[in-house]
Design an enzyme around this catalytic site. Structure first.
Site, mmCIF file in Angstrom:
data_model
loop_
_atom_site.group_PDB
_atom_site.id
_atom_site.type_symbol
_atom_site.label_atom_id
_atom_site.label_comp_id
_atom_site.label_asym_id
_atom_site.label_seq_id
_atom_site.Cartn_x
_atom_site.Cartn_y
_atom_site.Cartn_z
ATOM 1 N N ASP A 82 4.851 -4.790 -1.465
ATOM 2 C CA ASP A 82 5.491 -4.841 -2.782
ATOM 3 C C ASP A 82 6.487 -3.699 -2.987
ATOM 4 O O ASP A 82 6.400 -2.650 -2.358
ATOM 5 C CB ASP A 82 4.411 -4.768 -3.881
ATOM 6 N N GLU A 83 7.414 -3.979 -3.880
ATOM 7 C CA GLU A 83 8.281 -2.960 -4.490
ATOM 8 C C GLU A 83 9.025 -2.056 -3.502
ATOM 9 O O GLU A 83 9.115 -0.848 -3.699
ATOM 10 C CB GLU A 83 7.448 -2.092 -5.454
ATOM 11 N N HIS B 108 5.651 2.292 -0.802
ATOM 12 C CA HIS B 108 4.465 3.002 -1.304
ATOM 13 C C HIS B 108 3.835 3.900 -0.234
ATOM 14 O O HIS B 108 2.609 4.024 -0.171
ATOM 15 C CB HIS B 108 3.437 2.007 -1.838
ATOM 16 N N TRP C 243 -4.890 -1.516 -11.883
ATOM 17 C CA TRP C 243 -4.032 -0.411 -11.427
ATOM 18 C C TRP C 243 -4.467 0.842 -12.151
ATOM 19 O O TRP C 243 -4.835 0.804 -13.326
ATOM 20 C CB TRP C 243 -2.565 -0.766 -11.693
ATOM 21 N N TYR D 259 -2.903 -8.319 -15.144
ATOM 22 C CA TYR D 259 -2.961 -6.884 -14.832
ATOM 23 C C TYR D 259 -3.678 -6.174 -15.982
ATOM 24 O O TYR D 259 -3.210 -6.165 -17.113
ATOM 25 C CB TYR D 259 -1.556 -6.324 -14.630
ATOM 26 N N ASP E 134 -4.037 -3.164 -16.598
ATOM 27 C CA ASP E 134 -3.413 -1.958 -17.154
ATOM 28 C C ASP E 134 -2.303 -2.330 -18.135
ATOM 29 O O ASP E 134 -1.649 -1.427 -18.670
ATOM 30 C CB ASP E 134 -2.871 -1.042 -16.050
ATOM 31 N N ARG F 102 -3.859 5.960 -7.108
ATOM 32 C CA ARG F 102 -3.269 6.703 -8.237
ATOM 33 C C ARG F 102 -4.327 7.593 -8.869
ATOM 34 O O ARG F 102 -4.073 8.743 -9.195
ATOM 35 C CB ARG F 102 -2.713 5.721 -9.269
ATOM 36 N N TRP G 189 2.368 -11.888 -8.199
ATOM 37 C CA TRP G 189 2.165 -10.951 -9.310
ATOM 38 C C TRP G 189 3.376 -10.770 -10.206
ATOM 39 O O TRP G 189 3.247 -10.436 -11.371
ATOM 40 C CB TRP G 189 1.729 -9.582 -8.765
ATOM 41 N N ASP H 234 -1.436 4.318 -1.225
ATOM 42 C CA ASP H 234 -0.215 4.225 -2.033
ATOM 43 C C ASP H 234 0.489 5.568 -1.952
ATOM 44 O O ASP H 234 0.018 6.485 -1.256
ATOM 45 C CB ASP H 234 -0.556 3.845 -3.497
HETATM 46 C C1 ACM Z 1 2.384 -4.559 -7.675
HETATM 47 O O1 ACM Z 1 2.033 -4.632 -8.850
HETATM 48 N N1 ACM Z 1 3.274 -3.654 -7.313
HETATM 49 C C2 ACM Z 1 1.833 -5.440 -6.657
#
Ligand code: ACM
Length: 639
Positions: free
Chosen positions: A448-449, A384, A592, A542, A544, A285, A517, A314
């Protein structure tokens, strides 16, 4: 520096269920009027698909990137502002950095003047006004050590901390270790006296070092006497952790002698609570230079952390040179107005990005290894993957409609397709190079995601689902993950991923490590499922996540507020079944980078929480003490 244009945003909350609206104002501070222009900005709080723009037209939106134009014929005079409002947001912004971070104009002649951006203001509703706080704390034992050792006994201390000199009889290996940790201390505290020397003197206290087979390989014991310090360790890691403890103690004694001292009588017996004391860093990022990564490794070592999960890829950028696929970094490492990848987050029209050349990676891995840190490479798949798919468009199903799903960050069709054979050729190529570059036992594949509607409009994926009897995207992902796992295991590596890898039927827990997470409860759930688990709940770990609820506290709060005290208090073993099939192997901080637009912000977000997580990973639960930690954290180095 002359500012010609400035963008300010104000958030207007909605009393109802809606996410409210953002009013944007573009000020013309130049000497000339402008017309026929397009404003581009990147903001984490995005215009939703059905957003309404009052006072302008939304032309394009890709994740955080937006482009809008004023009404036809509009002229922005010097000193005047164009005001427009975006209603229909993807989520509710809660902090100043949730708004625009970068912007630029494209004028009628094609030039692109920069636009300065202010942090988003709150134009209504309540601001708790709360900001990060760390109490003064309390010192009961005059030792400055983070993470706090397992057992500490101090019977007497030196009036002033004398120099510590390695005993001349030490082995070359041990002298090298003393020099290594002295060098680490000098890099982290360049204004301070080095903790140890090799040259003996009449005033120095001698330090003897010996191996002790009764101690764990990463354990050590320090015996303090007026005429010398004896360090015994189970192995090289334990010896170096003992040296770091000693270096921290001496640093505190020299920096704040009213509160801290070097023991002249006493013992420290120490070993880590968990095998995995990790820190994750997202370099996609926002890119972080090799020098910053190296500095972070030094800080991790000072905190006795031993795993660095390097989030190398990502949507916003691919950061690892892959010799066989130069497109990944030629195209995927850069973003800007003239690039395939549009500007995002804090970057504007100018080219932004970077990647690590293979030699840089080797140097970073070697630096880490010298400090007992394993560098775990993360290649985030199948989600991602916008940067991959820009670089290698043949990995798309040509018949999948564009924008048929969007990730949580707003990227359209951003996942590698499990039904395309070239997907697996790509993985074999990348993982073979990764396995060769990184000595880590693990390759982390992200996982993830992945959006729940991913691939459902891809005819190739539909065929695969019918053939393999897969009912939804999680089952497709599990099919993909099992194939990825086979490639990783075939390279002699262990398989690691985020907790979603267990969804949709999951993968075999053998040789699989998952980083939990999404919620605190995931840790116990995955351990019960037989996995090796690293606890990194976003709600606590986390970095952030904001450290207080106020609007002006930097960063974000989608997983909640993680106060320094709350982060310290998190217990990774909560709810764990002692008879579970899997194991909790440790803890990990998540850094992050969406909000890391300056070094100062990075330090604000990372500290002291990084040290709190280090202490959770090292110190026995009974030895933890928030007020002691709060006091000692002030002596710890920042980036
Ligand atoms: C994550 O925070 N997407 C692993």
């Amino acid at each position: 520096m002359t500012v010609e244009f400035r963008l300010e945003a104000s958030y207007l909350p909605d009393d109802g269920d809606d996410h409210g609206s953002i009013e944007l104002r573009l000020f013309n501070l130049s000497a000339a009027p402008v017309s026929g222009f397009v404003l581009a900005w990147a903001a984490l709080t995005r215009a939703a698909r059905d957003a309404e723009i009052a006072g302008g037209t939304l032309l394009r939106r890709v994740a955080n990137f937006h482009e809008a134009a004023p009404p036809d014929g509009f002229e922005l005079a010097p000193g005047a502002a164009w005001t427009f409002t975006v209603s229909g947001l993807t989520h509710t912004p809660r902090h100043r950095l949730d708004g625009p971070k970068s912007a630029y104009l494209t004028l009628a002649d094609g030039t692109r003047p920069k636009v300065a951006v202010g942090d988003m203001l709150l134009a209504g509703g309540n601001d708790t006004g709360e900001t990060k706080t760390v109490p003064e704390g309390r010192i009961e034992v005059p030792l400055s050590v983070i993470p706090w050792p397992a057992e500490v006994r101090v019977e007497a201390t030196h009036e002033t901390a004398p120099p510590i000199a390695a005993a001349p009889s030490s082995s070359t290996d041990d002298l090298g270790a003393v020099a290594c940790i002295a060098g680490l201390a000098q890099r982290l505290h360049p204004a301070a006296e080095p903790p140890f020397v090799l040259a003996t003197s009449a005033t120095a206290v001698p330090l003897s070092i010996a191996t002790d087979g009764t101690l764990a390989a990463d354990g050590y014991r320090l015996d303090f006497a007026p005429d010398g310090i004896a360090l015994r360790a189970g192995g090289a890691a334990g010896r170096d952790y003992g040296l770091i403890t000693l270096a921290q103690i001496r640093h505190g004694a020299l920096t704040d002698p009213a509160r801290f001292a070097l023991p002249s009588r006493g013992t420290i017996t120490d070993a880590p609570r968990y095998a995995w004391r990790g820190c994750h860093l997202d370099v996609s990022r926002h890119f972080h230079s090799a020098a910053t990564v190296t500095r972070l490794l030094d800080i991790l070592a000072w905190n006795k952390m031993n795993a660095f999960q390097w989030h190398l890829t990502d949507d916003e950028g691919w950061r690892l040179e892959i010799a066989a696929l130069p497109e990944l970094t030629e195209i995927g490492a850069w973003r800007g107005a003239d690039h395939t990848q549009v500007p995002q987050l804090g970057s504007g029209a100018a080219t932004y990005g970077g990647f690590y050349a293979r030699d840089e990676v080797r140097a970073i891995v070697a630096h880490a290894a010298g400090l007992h840190i394993d560098v775990v490479p993360e290649i985030d798949i199948p989600g991602h993957c916008t940067a991959v798919l820009h670089a290698l468009p043949h990995l798309r199903d040509p018949n999948e409609p564009a924008d048929s799903y969007r990730s949580i960050q707003g990227y359209p069709n951003n996942a590698l397709n499990p039904a395309i054979p070239e997907t697996y050729t790509f993985l074999e190529t990348v993982f073979a190079e990764v396995a060769e570059l990184f000595p880590s036992p693990y390759i982390h594949i992200g996982g993830d995601e992945v959006d729940a509607s991913s691939w459902l409009a891809s005819p190739l994926a539909r065929d695969l689902m019918a053939r393999e009897n897969l009912k939804d995207a999680p089952e497709l992902q599990a099919y993909f993950s099992r194939k990825a796992q086979a490639i990783v295991l075939g390279l002699g590596k262990k398989f690691a991923g985020w907790d979603e890898v267990a969804d949709g039927g999951g993968v075999s827990p053998d040789d699989t490590l998952l980083v939990a997470w999404r919620q605190r409860e995931k840790v116990a759930e995955l351990v019960a499922g037989g996995y090796d688990v690293v606890a990194s709940p976003g709600q606590a770990y986390y970095l952030d996540m904001v450290q207080a609820s106020g609007w002006y506290e930097p960063a974000t709060s989608w997983a909640g507020v993680s106060t320094p005290e709350g982060c310290y208090a998190y217990d990774p073993e909560a709810g764990l079944d002692p008879n579970a099939a899997g194991r909790l192997v440790g803890v990990q901080a998540g850094i992050w980078s969406e909000h890391l637009i300056s070094r100062q912000l990075m330090n604000h977000m990372m500290f002291p929480r990084l040290g709190a997580i280090a202490e959770a990973g090292w110190t026995p639960a009974t030895g933890r003490d928030w007020l002691r930690f709060a006091a000692l954290s002030r002596l710890m180095p920042e980036l």
